[in-house]
Design a protein around this motif. Structure first.
Motif, PDB file in Angstrom:
ATOM      1  N   GLN A   5      14.481  -4.862 -12.808  1.00 49.36           N
ATOM      2  CA  GLN A   5      15.743  -5.129 -13.506  1.00 49.36           C
ATOM      3  C   GLN A   5      15.677  -6.486 -14.189  1.00 49.36           C
ATOM      4  O   GLN A   5      15.292  -7.478 -13.558  1.00 49.36           O
ATOM      5  N   ASP A   7      16.967  -9.915 -15.514  1.00 47.59           N
ATOM      6  CA  ASP A   7      17.998 -10.823 -15.021  1.00 47.59           C
ATOM      7  C   ASP A   7      18.879 -11.341 -16.149  1.00 47.59           C
ATOM      8  O   ASP A   7      18.368 -11.761 -17.194  1.00 47.59           O
ATOM      9  N   ASP A  52      16.413  -1.989 -19.602  1.00 42.68           N
ATOM     10  CA  ASP A  52      16.720  -3.195 -18.826  1.00 42.68           C
ATOM     11  C   ASP A  52      16.660  -2.889 -17.328  1.00 42.68           C
ATOM     12  O   ASP A  52      16.674  -3.788 -16.499  1.00 42.68           O
ATOM     13  N   ASN A  53      16.589  -1.601 -16.996  1.00 38.75           N
ATOM     14  CA  ASN A  53      16.344  -1.123 -15.631  1.00 38.75           C
ATOM     15  C   ASN A  53      15.218  -0.096 -15.718  1.00 38.75           C
ATOM     16  O   ASN A  53      15.393   0.980 -16.309  1.00 38.75           O
ATOM     17  N   SER A  82      13.830  -9.188 -11.866  1.00 36.84           N
ATOM     18  CA  SER A  82      13.909  -9.048 -10.417  1.00 36.84           C
ATOM     19  C   SER A  82      13.461  -7.638 -10.044  1.00 36.84           C
ATOM     20  O   SER A  82      13.573  -6.705 -10.857  1.00 36.84           O
ATOM     21  N   GLN A 103      20.388  -4.815  -5.188  1.00 32.49           N
ATOM     22  CA  GLN A 103      21.820  -5.097  -5.339  1.00 32.49           C
ATOM     23  C   GLN A 103      22.305  -6.125  -4.320  1.00 32.49           C
ATOM     24  O   GLN A 103      23.230  -6.894  -4.594  1.00 32.49           O
ATOM     25  N   SER A 107      24.454  -9.639  -8.500  1.00 32.78           N
ATOM     26  CA  SER A 107      24.634  -8.803  -9.680  1.00 32.78           C
ATOM     27  C   SER A 107      23.593  -9.105 -10.742  1.00 32.78           C
ATOM     28  O   SER A 107      23.110 -10.247 -10.872  1.00 32.78           O
ATOM     29  N   ALA A 108      23.246  -8.076 -11.515  1.00 34.85           N
ATOM     30  CA  ALA A 108      22.327  -8.264 -12.631  1.00 34.85           C
ATOM     31  C   ALA A 108      22.890  -9.217 -13.676  1.00 34.85           C
ATOM     32  O   ALA A 108      22.151  -9.746 -14.510  1.00 34.85           O
ATOM     33  N   GLN A 109      24.189  -9.463 -13.640  1.00 33.56           N
ATOM     34  CA  GLN A 109      24.833 -10.355 -14.599  1.00 33.56           C
ATOM     35  C   GLN A 109      24.976 -11.784 -14.078  1.00 33.56           C
ATOM     36  O   GLN A 109      25.458 -12.659 -14.780  1.00 33.56           O
TER      37      GLN A 109
END
Length: 250
Positions: A5, A7, A52-53, A82, A103, A107-109
């Protein structure tokens, strides 16, 4: 299974202002190619996911080895990556474990989540895995050479989505891999399970598919057997063809 994922990717795409979409597509494609080379050189498989994933089949690849890919991303791209790694009784369960592990790091954000490596590996994978390679029957004649390009793409992608849904019920992780092909990483299944899935896709979207099934200690070994089995099926006209060691007639 591994989940890769990017970042803080979403905020980066609009900072300091929205970036041109072609530039984002180019970056995603290069990143995916680098991950495919990295995992492929270690006998794994990679699926693009949402770019992005990305999802990888990483049997026999130590979780710590993913740090090498994270270093590559950090040095060559304006983003970091990550990774979550998980094992399970089925590919879907393993990916679920990898997802939950990642997770749990944030968060990815989150701007402060950078290059996390999260593992949920209860045991070292010891047994072979199965790969099923699906192909739309006569896609060139039925779709590519006879339908509007957009309609042909929609029809084949709908078939791939329906296939993924039905294989998910068997614990498989399935991805559309371009052209008219889809690949499932799956538990060992009897031939009747594949017969039912193909019939389900045919009934739902009107697309006929053929499948070759292989097994191996790594995704690439299993995938190679699956592709050979698929070619055999094309030659014989069989809908489901399993490599000898796949046990597809159980």
């Amino acid at each position: 299974m591994s989940l890769v994922q990017l970042d803080d990717y979403g905020p980066w795409t609009v900072t300091p202002e929205p970036r041109p979409e072609p530039a984002l597509q180019a970056l995603q494609s290069r990143l995916y190619a680098d991950l495919a080379d990295f995992v492929g050189s270690r006998d794994g498989y990679v699926f693009p996911g949402r770019f992005d994933n990305m999802v990888a089949v990483t049997n026999r690849i130590a979780p710590s080895e993913h740090q090498r890919f994270q270093e590559l991303v950090r040095h060559q791209y304006p983003v970091t990556a990550s990774v979550g790694v998980g094992t399970g009784g089925t590919p879907a369960a393993a990916l679920g474990a990898a997802t939950e592990a990642l997770q749990s790091t944030g968060s990815a954000q989150d701007a402060d989540r950078t290059e996390r490596l999260a593992t949920a590996c209860e045991r070292e994978p010891t047994g072979p895995l199965s790969v099923a390679h699906f192909d739309v029957v006569d896609a060139t004649g039925q779709y590519t050479d006879s339908q509007h390009a957009f309609d042909a793409e929609r029809r084949i992608r709908r078939a791939a989505v329906e296939l993924a849904d039905q294989m998910r019920d068997h614990g498989a992780v399935t991805s559309f891999v371009g052209g008219d092909n889809a690949i499932s990483v799956c538990p060992r299944l009897p031939q009747r399970a594949y017969d039912d899935v193909l019939e389900g896709v045919r009934e739902a979207v009107g697309v006929e598919m053929r499948v070759g099934v292989g097994t191996g200690e790594t995704a690439q070994l299993a995938g190679r057997e699956a592709k050979h089995a698929l070619e055999t099926g094309r030659a014989t006209g069989e809908w489901v063809t399993a490599a000898a060691e796949a046990g597809g007639d159980d």
